[in-house]
Design a protein around this motif. Structure first.
Motif, PDB file in Angstrom:
ATOM      1  N   ILE A   9       0.845  -1.201   0.000  1.00 11.22           N
ATOM      2  CA  ILE A   9       0.000   0.000   0.000  1.00 11.22           C
ATOM      3  C   ILE A   9       0.880   1.250   0.000  1.00 11.22           C
ATOM      4  CG2 ILE A   9      -1.640   1.350   1.378  1.00 11.22           C
ATOM      5  CD1 ILE A   9      -2.849  -1.392   2.267  1.00 11.22           C
ATOM      6  N   ILE A  10       1.918   1.245   0.806  1.00 12.94           N
ATOM      7  CA  ILE A  10       2.821   2.397   0.890  1.00 12.94           C
ATOM      8  C   ILE A  10       3.526   2.632  -0.442  1.00 12.94           C
ATOM      9  CG2 ILE A  10       5.002   3.203   1.914  1.00 12.94           C
ATOM     10  CD1 ILE A  10       2.626   3.708   3.750  1.00 12.94           C
ATOM     11  N   LYS A  11       3.901   1.584  -1.134  1.00 16.92           N
ATOM     12  CA  LYS A  11       4.553   1.746  -2.444  1.00 16.92           C
ATOM     13  C   LYS A  11       3.634   2.482  -3.421  1.00 16.92           C
ATOM     14  CE  LYS A  11       7.850  -2.046  -2.175  1.00 16.92           C
ATOM     15  NZ  LYS A  11       8.258  -3.366  -2.682  1.00 16.92           N
ATOM     16  N   VAL A  12       2.348   2.174  -3.372  1.00 17.07           N
ATOM     17  CA  VAL A  12       1.386   2.893  -4.213  1.00 17.07           C
ATOM     18  C   VAL A  12       1.233   4.327  -3.708  1.00 17.07           C
ATOM     19  CG1 VAL A  12      -1.027   2.981  -4.970  1.00 17.07           C
ATOM     20  CG2 VAL A  12       0.182   0.784  -4.889  1.00 17.07           C
ATOM     21  N   PHE A  13       1.129   4.489  -2.415  1.00 17.07           N
ATOM     22  CA  PHE A  13       0.989   5.809  -1.799  1.00 17.07           C
ATOM     23  C   PHE A  13       2.159   6.716  -2.164  1.00 17.07           C
ATOM     24  CE2 PHE A  13       1.742   8.325   2.220  1.00 17.07           C
ATOM     25  CZ  PHE A  13       0.710   9.231   2.034  1.00 17.07           C
ATOM     26  N   MET A  14       3.354   6.163  -2.233  1.00 22.09           N
ATOM     27  CA  MET A  14       4.538   6.959  -2.531  1.00 22.09           C
ATOM     28  C   MET A  14       4.549   7.478  -3.974  1.00 22.09           C
ATOM     29  SD  MET A  14       7.518   4.962  -0.393  1.00 22.09           S
ATOM     30  CE  MET A  14       8.821   5.874  -1.213  1.00 22.09           C
ATOM     31  N   ARG A  15       3.617   7.050  -4.794  1.00 21.40           N
ATOM     32  CA  ARG A  15       3.492   7.577  -6.154  1.00 21.40           C
ATOM     33  C   ARG A  15       2.677   8.872  -6.189  1.00 21.40           C
ATOM     34  NH1 ARG A  15       1.917   1.856  -8.941  1.00 21.40           N
ATOM     35  NH2 ARG A  15       3.903   0.815  -8.534  1.00 21.40           N
TER      36      ARG A  15
ATOM     37  N   ILE B 126       1.504  13.581  -1.910  1.00 23.77           N
ATOM     38  CA  ILE B 126       1.566  13.513  -0.447  1.00 23.77           C
ATOM     39  C   ILE B 126       2.440  12.345  -0.005  1.00 23.77           C
ATOM     40  CG2 ILE B 126      -0.584  12.198  -0.164  1.00 23.77           C
ATOM     41  CD1 ILE B 126       0.527  14.924   2.230  1.00 23.77           C
ATOM     42  N   GLY B 127       2.395  11.246  -0.728  1.00 23.15           N
ATOM     43  CA  GLY B 127       3.237  10.093  -0.401  1.00 23.15           C
ATOM     44  C   GLY B 127       4.714  10.419  -0.554  1.00 23.15           C
ATOM     45  N   ARG B 128       5.056  11.129  -1.625  1.00 22.70           N
ATOM     46  CA  ARG B 128       6.456  11.537  -1.817  1.00 22.70           C
ATOM     47  C   ARG B 128       6.888  12.497  -0.714  1.00 22.70           C
ATOM     48  NH1 ARG B 128       4.613  11.115  -7.083  1.00 22.70           N
ATOM     49  NH2 ARG B 128       4.122  13.338  -7.278  1.00 22.70           N
ATOM     50  N   MET B 129       5.979  13.406  -0.341  1.00 24.84           N
ATOM     51  CA  MET B 129       6.308  14.340   0.733  1.00 24.84           C
ATOM     52  C   MET B 129       6.530  13.593   2.051  1.00 24.84           C
ATOM     53  SD  MET B 129       4.294  17.706   2.128  1.00 24.84           S
ATOM     54  CE  MET B 129       2.957  16.808   2.885  1.00 24.84           C
TER      55      MET B 129
END
Length: 193
Positions: free
Chosen positions: A88-94, A97-100
């Motif tokens: 889930i985090i790998k998708v979020f990091m795309r 806000i995930g990158r931030m």
């Protein structure tokens, strides 16, 4: 100290910093929201060493998954297997806000370590003379309610407030259900010594 501010708001680790400052500076009123303070081990930190190790190894998705699950204990995703949370985090990091959040991870880990290192009894804050509003979100991590209650018993002029339908990010969203009680707190007549 630099600004001479007598009215202070602190959120999350900023609440920890504001509480520490109130022990030394002439702060009149202190409004805190989800103050990340550890009282008698009440702030979760068992996730921290593993998250720091993952970050040092360059495994940011794992470190973020451990951090998110460790701090956001109320969320259903915190109960998922770690592998699922990492996916889930790998998708979020795309997302932006995930990158931030990934960029802020080192600071989050350092702040969490500092909070853990200052764990102690609520009485450590009994010397605060400011009027203190200890607010937390009704939809946020439940440990903030217990931490606020412990601090309110120790700080002479403190009271608690649970803001309904509000999570950890409520201060950023500035809903009237949070802004209004904070504004009322700062506008109220001062307590007489």
């Amino acid at each position: 100290e630099h600004t001479g501010a007598a009215n202070v708001i602190g959120h999350s680790s900023g609440g920890f910093i504001a509480l520490r400052a109130a022990l030394k500076l002439p702060i009149d009123r202190l409004a805190l929201y989800d103050a990340a303070v550890s009282v008698d081990g009440g702030f979760p930190s068992e996730w921290l060493d593993d998250a720091r190790a993952a970050a040092r190894a360059g495994d940011v998705p794992r470190a973020l998954a451990l951090t998110a699950g460790g701090l956001n204990t109320q969320m259903a995703t915190a109960k998922l297997p770690l592998g699922v949370r990492i996916a889930i985090i790998k998708v979020f990091m795309r997302t932006p806000i995930g990158r931030m959040m990934a960029d802020l991870l080192p600071m989050t880990l350092d702040e969490s370590a500092t909070i853990r290192d200052h764990d102690g009894p609520a009485d450590d804050y009994a010397g605060i003379t400011a009027e203190v509003l200890l607010a937390c979100g009704g939809d946020g991590p439940p440990y903030y309610v217990r931490l606020d209650e412990a601090l309110a018993r120790a700080i002479p002029h403190a009271r608690t407030l649970v803001i309904p339908r509000s999570g950890h990010d409520a201060l950023n969203r500035a809903h009237s259900r949070l802004v209004d009680p904070i504004a009322d707190f700062f506008a109220a007549p001062a307590l007489t010594p």
